[in-house]
Write an enzyme that holds these catalytic residues in place. Sequence first.
Site, PDB file in Angstrom:
ATOM      1  N   LYS A  68      -1.352  10.112  41.516  1.00 39.91           N
ATOM      2  CA  LYS A  68      -1.291  10.177  40.047  1.00 39.91           C
ATOM      3  C   LYS A  68      -2.022  11.422  39.575  1.00 39.91           C
ATOM      4  O   LYS A  68      -3.022  11.824  40.194  1.00 39.91           O
ATOM      5  CB  LYS A  68      -1.952   8.899  39.501  1.00 39.91           C
ATOM      6  CG  LYS A  68      -1.990   8.750  37.991  1.00 39.91           C
ATOM      7  CD  LYS A  68      -2.614   7.405  37.628  1.00 39.91           C
ATOM      8  CE  LYS A  68      -2.803   7.205  36.143  1.00 39.91           C
ATOM      9  NZ  LYS A  68      -3.397   5.893  35.813  1.00 39.91           N
ATOM     10  N   SER A 143      -0.848   2.901  32.602  1.00 36.79           N
ATOM     11  CA  SER A 143      -0.610   4.322  32.494  1.00 36.79           C
ATOM     12  C   SER A 143       0.034   4.935  33.746  1.00 36.79           C
ATOM     13  O   SER A 143       0.539   6.056  33.682  1.00 36.79           O
ATOM     14  CB  SER A 143      -1.928   5.043  32.208  1.00 36.79           C
ATOM     15  OG  SER A 143      -2.824   4.871  33.289  1.00 36.79           O
ATOM     16  N   SER A 167      -3.742  -0.379  34.682  1.00 31.90           N
ATOM     17  CA  SER A 167      -2.773   0.702  34.881  1.00 31.90           C
ATOM     18  C   SER A 167      -2.070   0.724  36.218  1.00 31.90           C
ATOM     19  O   SER A 167      -1.083   1.436  36.372  1.00 31.90           O
ATOM     20  CB  SER A 167      -3.457   2.045  34.677  1.00 31.90           C
ATOM     21  OG  SER A 167      -3.489   2.330  33.322  1.00 31.90           O
TER      22      SER A 167
HETATM   23  N1  GLN Z   1      -3.620   0.228  28.865  1.00 34.17           N
HETATM   24  C1  GLN Z   1      -5.014   0.310  29.147  1.00 34.17           C
HETATM   25  C2  GLN Z   1      -5.663   1.397  28.328  1.00 34.17           C
HETATM   26  O1  GLN Z   1      -4.956   2.153  27.712  1.00 34.17           O
HETATM   27  C3  GLN Z   1      -5.263   0.502  30.624  1.00 34.17           C
HETATM   28  C4  GLN Z   1      -5.239   1.899  31.055  1.00 34.17           C
HETATM   29  C5  GLN Z   1      -5.709   2.104  32.486  1.00 34.17           C
HETATM   30  O2  GLN Z   1      -5.916   1.164  33.228  1.00 34.17           O
HETATM   31  N2  GLN Z   1      -5.933   3.354  32.816  1.00 34.17           N
HETATM   32  O3  GLN Z   1      -6.844   1.503  28.292  1.00 34.17           O
END
Ligand code: GLN
Length: 468
Positions: A68, A143, A167
């Site tokens: 990522k 994400s 995420s």
């Molecule tokens: N959707 C969550 C956020 O925006 C999780 C994001 C993540 O785990 N990086 O914080």
Amino acid sequence: MDTFLKAGQSCVQAVQQALAHVDHNQHLNVFIEVFADEAMARARELDQKVAIDPSSAGRLFGAIVSIKDVIAYRGHELTAASKMLEGYHSLFSATAVERILAEDAIIIGRTNCDEFAMGSDNRTSIYGATKNAIDEERVPGGSSGGAAVSVQIDACHVALASDTGGSVRQPASFCGVIGFKPSYGRISRHGLIAYGSSFDQIGLIGTDHEQIWEVYNVMQGQDGHDSTLVARQDFPHSESKDRPLRIGYLQAALEHSALQKEVKEGIQRVQSALQDKGHELVPLELEHFDYVIPAYYVLTSAEASSNLSRYDGVRYGHRASNAKSLDDLYTLSRTSGFGDEVKRRILLGTFVLSYGYYDAFYAKAQKVRRLIKESLETMFEQVDLIILPTAPGVAWPLDHEMTPVEVYLADIYSVLANLAGIPAISMPVGEDSAGMPYGIQCLGASFEEKQLIEMCGKLFAERQTKVT
Ligand code: GLN
């Protein structure tokens, strides 16, 4: 050696095949950059090394891995899908990356994600959204959307991603694959771009729990660059459990109004099937369930506002060209470098940390976090694992308009594991009537990754299907 490569397959053949899948799926916008020549050269080198001495094969020989765009790989661009870091090339590799390379993994490319890993559908990336391979009109989740689709299209065996609040697990659920977040303190965060440092953890997406375990096991363990890692290298209670399990489930999670009907019914079917197999289902009450989203967003935004203060237009990446003073430089660079969602988090985080609001928001959220952690610890004295949905529903359409709060609320089931720092996996268990997949999430006790992965492998192995 045969954990990753098919019988008789060489590294070169495996990489060629993966690159063909990448080419064939360009339109899904999965990779920000594909390291095609580099991956081929490395595959040739590894094949030659093993032809000379078969015993020299590393533990991840032939494993093709995507990373990522928040994980540092020396000499390669690293942008967190943000204009703020465009053109930045990392001077070092993340410890996790170094460790897998030392065991003969092959890195195939850098995957798309939400900007600074803030988001739930990959739509905040400056590179545009990634599309879900099952239905190209839908989001892949986020994400780590690119990471999940890189696995979905067979461009790699395992994807490395980050999980701050879901995420890794939520995109895995949206894409019909497996997503695993280890306990906080297992994998070094050195070389992972910081979002919420007391939540962030590198996680893995794949289609085979044994492959995930192998890669995880190579990456985990102490590292001089990250003082939050636990000293214990062992997996103490990891005897293989052939006896019937005590499986907890959260009543409040299943009764939550956000949970889509078909997903709820699917999870209930899974629960009955587990009972039929002789496992004991134990209903559990989590008193503070309604506070998990506010606590998570207050704390992670606070940490983000502090972590992202380093992007000032001076040291990294994007710098506004029209500044007339130093203050101007900061303001203009940050205004033009960050996207709306990142700015929203910085503002929210700065607010909850500011004088007069600190106790009302930040300190209170810390207390909620502690209570949740303690409640879950008590639950693991009674049960072997806890199951709950990974997300309230399936992947939504790419053009579906949502307010920020609606997007935040969709994290209701995934943030628990990050608040408590415990390991969690999403296993694919079903599809809705439109054919969109969803996962079941299994939470394990702190540092019991091995046991958790083994149990999930046994309970849900038959669902491990690939979409190509
Ligand atoms: N959707 C969550 C956020 O925006 C999780 C994001 C993540 O785990 N990086 O914080």
